[in-house]
Design a protein around this motif. Structure first.
Motif, short mmCIF file in Angstrom:
data_model
loop_
_atom_site.label_atom_id
_atom_site.label_comp_id
_atom_site.label_asym_id
_atom_site.label_seq_id
_atom_site.Cartn_x
_atom_site.Cartn_y
_atom_site.Cartn_z
N PRO A 166 -2.38 -4.21 -4.77
CA PRO A 166 -1.95 -4.77 -3.49
C PRO A 166 -3.13 -4.99 -2.56
O PRO A 166 -3.64 -4.04 -1.96
CB PRO A 166 -0.99 -3.71 -2.94
CG PRO A 166 -0.60 -2.88 -4.10
CD PRO A 166 -1.80 -2.89 -5.00
N ILE A 175 -0.83 -11.39 3.59
CA ILE A 175 0.61 -11.65 3.48
C ILE A 175 1.03 -12.33 4.77
O ILE A 175 0.83 -11.79 5.86
CB ILE A 175 1.43 -10.37 3.28
CG1 ILE A 175 1.12 -9.72 1.93
CG2 ILE A 175 2.93 -10.68 3.38
CD1 ILE A 175 1.87 -8.42 1.70
N ARG A 205 0.89 -0.66 6.36
CA ARG A 205 -0.56 -0.83 6.41
C ARG A 205 -1.29 0.48 6.10
O ARG A 205 -2.35 0.47 5.48
CB ARG A 205 -0.97 -1.32 7.80
CG ARG A 205 -0.88 -2.82 7.98
CD ARG A 205 -2.08 -3.52 7.42
NE ARG A 205 -3.30 -2.99 8.02
CZ ARG A 205 -4.37 -2.60 7.36
NH1 ARG A 205 -4.39 -2.66 6.06
NH2 ARG A 205 -5.44 -2.12 8.00
N HIS A 222 -1.27 0.65 2.40
CA HIS A 222 -2.02 -0.41 1.71
C HIS A 222 -3.06 -1.01 2.67
O HIS A 222 -2.89 -2.12 3.17
CB HIS A 222 -1.07 -1.50 1.22
CG HIS A 222 0.01 -0.98 0.32
ND1 HIS A 222 -0.22 -0.61 -0.98
CD2 HIS A 222 1.34 -0.78 0.54
CE1 HIS A 222 0.90 -0.21 -1.54
NE2 HIS A 222 1.87 -0.29 -0.63
N ILE A 242 -4.43 -4.75 2.52
CA ILE A 242 -3.56 -5.89 2.80
C ILE A 242 -3.66 -6.25 4.28
O ILE A 242 -3.62 -5.38 5.15
CB ILE A 242 -2.10 -5.59 2.42
CG1 ILE A 242 -1.95 -5.54 0.90
CG2 ILE A 242 -1.15 -6.63 3.02
CD1 ILE A 242 -0.54 -5.25 0.43
N ARG A 297 0.97 -7.81 -4.17
CA ARG A 297 1.04 -7.45 -2.76
C ARG A 297 2.39 -7.86 -2.15
O ARG A 297 2.92 -7.15 -1.28
CB ARG A 297 -0.11 -8.07 -1.97
CG ARG A 297 -0.14 -9.59 -1.91
CD ARG A 297 -1.37 -10.08 -1.17
NE ARG A 297 -1.41 -11.53 -1.04
CZ ARG A 297 -1.86 -12.35 -1.99
NH1 ARG A 297 -2.32 -11.85 -3.13
NH2 ARG A 297 -1.87 -13.66 -1.79
#
Length: 331
Positions: free
Chosen positions: A119, A123, A144, A147, A150, A299
């Motif tokens: 991921p 996005i 967040r 990940h 991302i 992701r």
């Protein structure tokens, strides 16, 4: 051969026999991908200003590029009408080819994107302002933290972004069954109710026709609450209209009038009080949507799984049961 196809295949040996004033075309004068993107943008937006915004450039630049493209091809591509720009027959030909190329490139990008292993990356999420100002942002913060590689690009819009054109990767929206071209998960049932300001005089459900109302304007006419107000003729009692439910909530908080609001937003506001129980006929479903190809991207899949799991403990809030359980239902 059509005018446009003649222009596309022209070279030192092929040129516009019917237009002797036009110069011979060399390879550098053929259509480039930026030319196709220009035609697509003008066709979709119908105006040079909006097309410039879509392309991330200025209005004069789009005007100059459109003029130069017509001169280079020796054919008129755009017609200026009262309501904006439309395509000529030649423009339609270019548009059809450009659209096909765009779809093929996007399909390739999606297939390649599905090969990532962890991921990471951007996005693009589209949703509505009431979710952003309600329970969503804490869930984004939690995601967040899990990940950190991302990057979230969040767009707040009243209208549903076109996922098939890649305006966004994921949409979080209320509504009925999603289009067949999209896949998604139903996260919760969204309840709505009538609210007044906490310091405003109590209103009985039998006295709704005597109260002042704040309601959505024409840009939100698709909402079930608007149809309900009109059917009950309560729209005649409206003293304020707005294009945002957040504005209506603020107006109700300050005692301007009654408002129909989602329970997940209003029940958490100590300055609002319910006038009635949730109205089942006005409820809707909360959907998390994406394209089939993107659902395979690591992701994207991670985000959709995480949001689904994190929404489950909040179902009582979305369904309008949290305030009732806490003893917060007042009239």
């Amino acid at each position: 051969m059509s005018e446009v196809m003649a222009a596309i295949v022209c070279s030192d040996q092929k040129y516009w026999r019917d237009s002797p004033a036009m110069p011979n075309f060399k390879n550098e004068h053929r259509l480039a991908w930026d030319d196709l993107r220009l035609v697509l943008a003008i066709a979709r937006e119908g105006s040079l200003i909006a097309a410039a915004e879509r392309l991330g450039t200025s209005h004069p630049t789009v005007f100059r590029r459109a003029r130069d493209l017509e001169h280079r091809l020796g054919v008129r591509l755009f017609e200026r009408a009262r309501r904006g720009y439309t395509l000529t027959a030649a423009g339609d030909e270019i548009h059809a080819v450009a659209l096909k190329m765009e779809q093929e490139v996007e399909a390739l990008e999606q297939r390649l994107a599905g090969r990532d292993l962890k991921p990471a990356g951007p996005i693009r999420l589209t949703t509505v302002d009431t979710l952003i100002c309600g329970p969503l942002v804490p869930l984004l913060a939690r995601f967040r933290a899990r990940h950190p590689e991302i990057v979230l690009d969040v767009t707040v819009a009243g209208a549903l972004s076109n996922l098939s054109r890649r305006d966004a990767d994921i949409a979080l929206r209320a509504g009925g069954e999603p289009p067949e071209a999209l896949i998604g998960r139903k996260l919760a049932r969204i309840a709505v109710a009538i609210y007044r300001g906490r310091d405003a005089a109590p209103v009985s459900p039998s006295e709704l026709d005597k109260a002042h109302w704040v309601m959505p304007d024409d840009t939100l006419s698709h909402l079930a609450s608007v149809r309900w107000l009109e059917a009950k003729r309560l729209d005649r009692r409206a003293v304020l209209r707005a294009n945002s439910l957040l504005t209506l909530a603020q107006a109700a908080r300050n005692g301007i009038g009654l408002a129909i609001l989602p329970c997940y937003l209003a029940d958490a506001d100590p300055m609002l009080a319910r006038v009635c129980a949730p109205m089942s006929e006005l409820g809707s479903d909360l959907w998390l949507l994406t394209q089939p190809e993107l659902s395979k991207v690591t992701r994207i899949r991670a985000f959709m799984d995480a949001l689904y799991e994190d929404i489950q403990p909040l179902k009582a809030l979305f369904e309008g049961k949290a305030a009732q359980a806490a003893g917060g239902l007042t009239t």
